[in-house]
Design a protein around this motif. Structure first.
Motif, PDB file in Angstrom:
ATOM      1  N   PHE A  16     -19.191   2.585  29.944  1.00  0.00           N
ATOM      2  CA  PHE A  16     -20.044   3.351  28.992  1.00  0.00           C
ATOM      3  C   PHE A  16     -19.475   3.825  27.587  1.00  0.00           C
ATOM      4  CE2 PHE A  16     -21.387   6.310  32.955  1.00  0.00           C
ATOM      5  CZ  PHE A  16     -23.274   5.341  32.952  1.00  0.00           C
ATOM      6  N   ILE A  17     -18.255   3.292  27.495  1.00  0.00           N
ATOM      7  CA  ILE A  17     -17.160   3.068  26.088  1.00  0.00           C
ATOM      8  C   ILE A  17     -17.636   1.910  25.301  1.00  0.00           C
ATOM      9  CG2 ILE A  17     -15.604   4.872  27.096  1.00  0.00           C
ATOM     10  CD1 ILE A  17     -13.454   2.475  26.693  1.00  0.00           C
ATOM     11  N   GLY A  18     -17.919   1.592  25.792  1.00  0.00           N
ATOM     12  CA  GLY A  18     -18.944   0.121  24.984  1.00  0.00           C
ATOM     13  C   GLY A  18     -17.433  -1.278  24.828  1.00  0.00           C
ATOM     14  N   ILE A  19     -18.558  -2.734  24.490  1.00  0.00           N
ATOM     15  CA  ILE A  19     -17.600  -3.626  24.515  1.00  0.00           C
ATOM     16  C   ILE A  19     -16.701  -3.216  22.907  1.00  0.00           C
ATOM     17  CG2 ILE A  19     -17.577  -6.134  24.269  1.00  0.00           C
ATOM     18  CD1 ILE A  19     -20.334  -5.501  24.049  1.00  0.00           C
ATOM     19  N   PRO A  20     -15.174  -3.289  23.808  1.00  0.00           N
ATOM     20  CA  PRO A  20     -14.538  -3.434  23.066  1.00  0.00           C
ATOM     21  C   PRO A  20     -14.063  -4.232  20.948  1.00  0.00           C
ATOM     22  CG  PRO A  20     -13.702  -4.429  24.353  1.00  0.00           C
ATOM     23  CD  PRO A  20     -14.847  -3.952  24.564  1.00  0.00           C
ATOM     24  N   ALA A  21     -14.011  -3.709  20.019  1.00  0.00           N
ATOM     25  CA  ALA A  21     -13.951  -4.447  19.069  1.00  0.00           C
ATOM     26  C   ALA A  21     -12.836  -5.572  19.431  1.00  0.00           C
ATOM     27  CB  ALA A  21     -14.023  -3.903  17.537  1.00  0.00           C
ATOM     28  N   GLN A  22     -11.575  -5.089  20.070  1.00  0.00           N
ATOM     29  CA  GLN A  22     -10.380  -5.719  20.058  1.00  0.00           C
ATOM     30  C   GLN A  22     -10.366  -6.327  21.814  1.00  0.00           C
ATOM     31  OE1 GLN A  22      -7.545  -5.676  16.850  1.00  0.00           O
ATOM     32  NE2 GLN A  22      -6.398  -7.449  18.196  1.00  0.00           N
ATOM     33  N   ASN A  23      -9.802  -6.839  21.799  1.00  0.00           N
ATOM     34  CA  ASN A  23      -9.094  -7.130  23.065  1.00  0.00           C
ATOM     35  C   ASN A  23      -8.016  -8.360  22.891  1.00  0.00           C
ATOM     36  OD1 ASN A  23      -8.082  -6.565  25.412  1.00  0.00           O
ATOM     37  ND2 ASN A  23      -9.967  -7.171  26.404  1.00  0.00           N
ATOM     38  N   GLU A  24      -6.881  -7.776  23.319  1.00  0.00           N
ATOM     39  CA  GLU A  24      -5.568  -8.192  22.813  1.00  0.00           C
ATOM     40  C   GLU A  24      -6.151  -9.819  21.828  1.00  0.00           C
ATOM     41  OE1 GLU A  24      -5.336 -10.482  26.406  1.00  0.00           O
ATOM     42  OE2 GLU A  24      -3.731  -7.947  26.986  1.00  0.00           O
ATOM     43  N   SER A  25      -6.402 -10.806  21.655  1.00  0.00           N
ATOM     44  CA  SER A  25      -6.056 -11.711  20.572  1.00  0.00           C
ATOM     45  C   SER A  25      -7.478 -12.275  20.335  1.00  0.00           C
ATOM     46  CB  SER A  25      -5.792 -12.976  20.672  1.00  0.00           C
ATOM     47  OG  SER A  25      -6.164 -13.180  22.238  1.00  0.00           O
ATOM     48  N   VAL A  26      -9.041 -11.372  21.028  1.00  0.00           N
ATOM     49  CA  VAL A  26     -10.160 -11.957  21.437  1.00  0.00           C
ATOM     50  C   VAL A  26     -10.607 -10.440  20.406  1.00  0.00           C
ATOM     51  CG1 VAL A  26     -12.414 -12.049  22.353  1.00  0.00           C
ATOM     52  CG2 VAL A  26     -10.591 -13.003  23.594  1.00  0.00           C
ATOM     53  N   ILE A  27     -11.330 -10.935  19.169  1.00  0.00           N
ATOM     54  CA  ILE A  27     -11.887  -9.914  18.453  1.00  0.00           C
ATOM     55  C   ILE A  27     -13.179 -10.187  18.293  1.00  0.00           C
ATOM     56  CG2 ILE A  27     -11.832  -9.223  15.805  1.00  0.00           C
ATOM     57  CD1 ILE A  27      -9.214  -9.444  16.735  1.00  0.00           C
ATOM     58  N   ARG A  28     -14.425  -9.150  18.247  1.00  0.00           N
ATOM     59  CA  ARG A  28     -15.525  -9.286  17.932  1.00  0.00           C
ATOM     60  C   ARG A  28     -16.035  -8.836  16.322  1.00  0.00           C
ATOM     61  NH1 ARG A  28     -13.526  -7.456  23.325  1.00  0.00           N
ATOM     62  NH2 ARG A  28     -13.779  -8.965  24.525  1.00  0.00           N
ATOM     63  N   PRO A  29     -16.035  -9.345  15.225  1.00  0.00           N
ATOM     64  CA  PRO A  29     -16.600  -8.406  13.859  1.00  0.00           C
ATOM     65  C   PRO A  29     -17.950  -7.731  14.392  1.00  0.00           C
ATOM     66  CG  PRO A  29     -16.405 -10.948  14.345  1.00  0.00           C
ATOM     67  CD  PRO A  29     -16.173 -10.875  15.529  1.00  0.00           C
ATOM     68  N   LEU A  30     -18.749  -8.541  14.610  1.00  0.00           N
ATOM     69  CA  LEU A  30     -19.864  -8.422  14.344  1.00  0.00           C
ATOM     70  C   LEU A  30     -20.671  -7.454  14.899  1.00  0.00           C
ATOM     71  CD1 LEU A  30     -22.252 -12.069  15.294  1.00  0.00           C
ATOM     72  CD2 LEU A  30     -21.010 -10.606  12.660  1.00  0.00           C
ATOM     73  N   LEU A  31     -20.171  -6.118  16.231  1.00  0.00           N
ATOM     74  CA  LEU A  31     -20.772  -5.329  16.678  1.00  0.00           C
ATOM     75  C   LEU A  31     -20.761  -4.348  16.369  1.00  0.00           C
ATOM     76  CD1 LEU A  31     -17.773  -4.575  19.228  1.00  0.00           C
ATOM     77  CD2 LEU A  31     -19.815  -5.004  20.210  1.00  0.00           C
ATOM     78  N   ALA A  32     -20.584  -3.835  14.778  1.00  0.00           N
ATOM     79  CA  ALA A  32     -21.083  -3.346  13.473  1.00  0.00           C
ATOM     80  C   ALA A  32     -23.062  -3.296  13.083  1.00  0.00           C
ATOM     81  CB  ALA A  32     -20.732  -2.766  12.847  1.00  0.00           C
TER      82      ALA A  32
END
Length: 437
Positions: free
Chosen positions: A145-161
């Motif tokens: 339930f804590i969600g998709i992380p904005a960063q997971n090591e070298s993987v970045i998710r810049p559109l989560l906001a």
């Protein structure tokens, strides 16, 4: 949105500026908007497109679209094709899991081979809601339930906001074209049912649902941090780590107000799924075990022992030749000519070399094995009785090697020497056999 996006990067992903970025690009709305945003802001980007060959001609049209977009905008592009269905069958995976493994393995290869700094994916706020609801439907602990992380090591998710609506509006305002995945309209997949049927109802009930959800998820993340801190603190009081094992003290465990939660937190990353069996193990008899694919949890008297599963070697025999001075496998031993001296250290023994018949052999314990323990005046004893007297755990028994001369036990290594091969007044040649520490 471009100003909001730039501010978001400056506040949360400042380290992306000046870096070499690889953008995962399916050709769909979200990834094409992400490509447009980073291109407009003059980042050093390349596109990476995976053709999973799951939708026939449509899959190849997606690939061609991304290639044409990259060429028209002078952006480097990497493409690859996967036989996803065969991979899923071969490795007994769902199609979605197979596609995920294939694409991320390829992304990491590109990251290393082409010297990219980060991989960027186009997950957004609505993806986070859908993932949360899927975990809620299937059942999950706090982790789900804590969600998709904005960063997971070298993987970045810049559109989560950003919401799907914001992304769609930006695409319309900037005449961004994209490929629509026909499978997104099918309710065959649970995610699509959640997206098409459940989320709209929640947004209808609360027009500010996305904001409320993001606040809730923020609180859950804060709670998760507290859980992790408590888990580490209690672990230090309850667990003892050895070279290959972790020992959990059951008495200390059971005085905790909710020891099952701590066990879950400590063991969840070891692949266990039979949680009821694990919780029952605390009050089970000694010797009971629960297995995951690569680990096992053993009840040993007043301890739970976590250890990796090692392939059984009970039938393997390893030989020691005459004049050999060292054994490196399966256990490290040294063999040397040294003058005898009495000792109570079980890490080495002295034997009468003339009584030995080479080659000596090393084997694991076999049921019914008997020897004559040193100091027992030639009386025989079962090795299993020795193990019991020494209070060895099942794991310790399995990891004990025995040194043989012909069919006679010379040494239950590290525990007890055999009487028949000891040094006596007639000994002319002595050998010391020692465990390398």
């Amino acid at each position: 949105m471009i100003e909001k996006f730039q501010s978001h990067l400056t506040n949360n992903f400042r380290y992306l500026f000046g870096k070499k970025l690889l953008l995962a690009t399916s050709g769909g709305l979200d990834s094409m908007v992400m490509a447009h945003l980073f291109s407009t802001l003059n980042f050093d980007i390349s596109l990476a497109h995976c053709n999973f060959q799951l939708r026939g001609k449509e899959s190849f049209e997606d690939q061609l679209y991304v290639q044409n977009y990259a060429e028209a905008n002078d952006i480097p592009v990497f493409t690859t094709q996967f036989d996803t269905q065969s991979f899923a069958i071969d490795y007994k995976l769902s199609t979605q899991v197979a596609a995920r493994e294939l694409r991320y393995n390829w992304f990491y290869e590109l990251l290393e081979n082409e010297n990219f700094d980060y991989i960027l994916t186009a997950h957004h706020a609505d993806d986070n809601i859908e993932t949360f609801l899927i975990h809620l439907i299937r059942g999950s602990g706090l982790d789900g339930f804590i969600g998709i992380p904005a960063q997971n090591e070298s993987v970045i998710r810049p559109l989560l906001a950003f919401s799907r609506e914001e992304i769609s509006n930006y695409a319309a305002a900037n005449a961004i074209q994209w490929r629509e995945d026909s499978s997104n309209s099918s309710d065959k997949y649970l995610r699509n049912k959640v997206r098409h049927d459940l989320v709209p109802i929640l947004k209808e009930l609360n027009p500010s649902f996305l904001t409320s959800f993001q606040n809730t998820q923020k609180y859950l993340n804060e709670a998760q941090v507290m859980v992790e801190d408590a888990t580490i603190m209690i672990y230090q009081q309850v667990a003892i780590e050895t070279k290959d094992e972790i020992h959990y003290n059951i008495d200390k465990l059971k005085i905790l107000p909710n020891y099952k939660s701590y066990l879950y937190q400590w063991l969840k990353d070891y692949g266990f799924s039979a949680w009821d069996d694990i919780y029952e193990l605390v009050d089970s008899q000694s010797g009971k075990q629960v297995f995951s694919k690569h680990f096992r949890l053993l009840k040993d008297r007043n301890t739970l022992v976590l250890a990796p599963i090692v392939e059984k070697e009970s039938s393997e025999v390893y030989y020691i030749e005459e004049n050999q001075i060292e054994v490196k496998y399966p256990i490290k031993l040294t063999i040397s000519n040294q003058n005898f001296h009495s000792n109570t250290d079980n890490s080495f023994i002295f034997v009468d070399a003339d009584k030995l018949k080479f080659p000596l052999s090393l084997k694991k314990y076999e049921e019914g094995a008997v020897f004559q323990p040193l100091g027992m005046d030639g009386k025989s004893k079962k090795v299993s009785k020795l193990f019991k007297d020494e209070k060895l755990s099942l794991l310790q028994k399995e990891n004990t090697w025995i040194l043989y001369s012909n069919e006679d036990i010379v040494w239950v290594i590290g525990i007890r020497q055999d009487e028949r091969y000891k040094i006596d007044t007639n000994t002319k040649n002595s050998l010391q056999i020692a465990i390398q520490l």
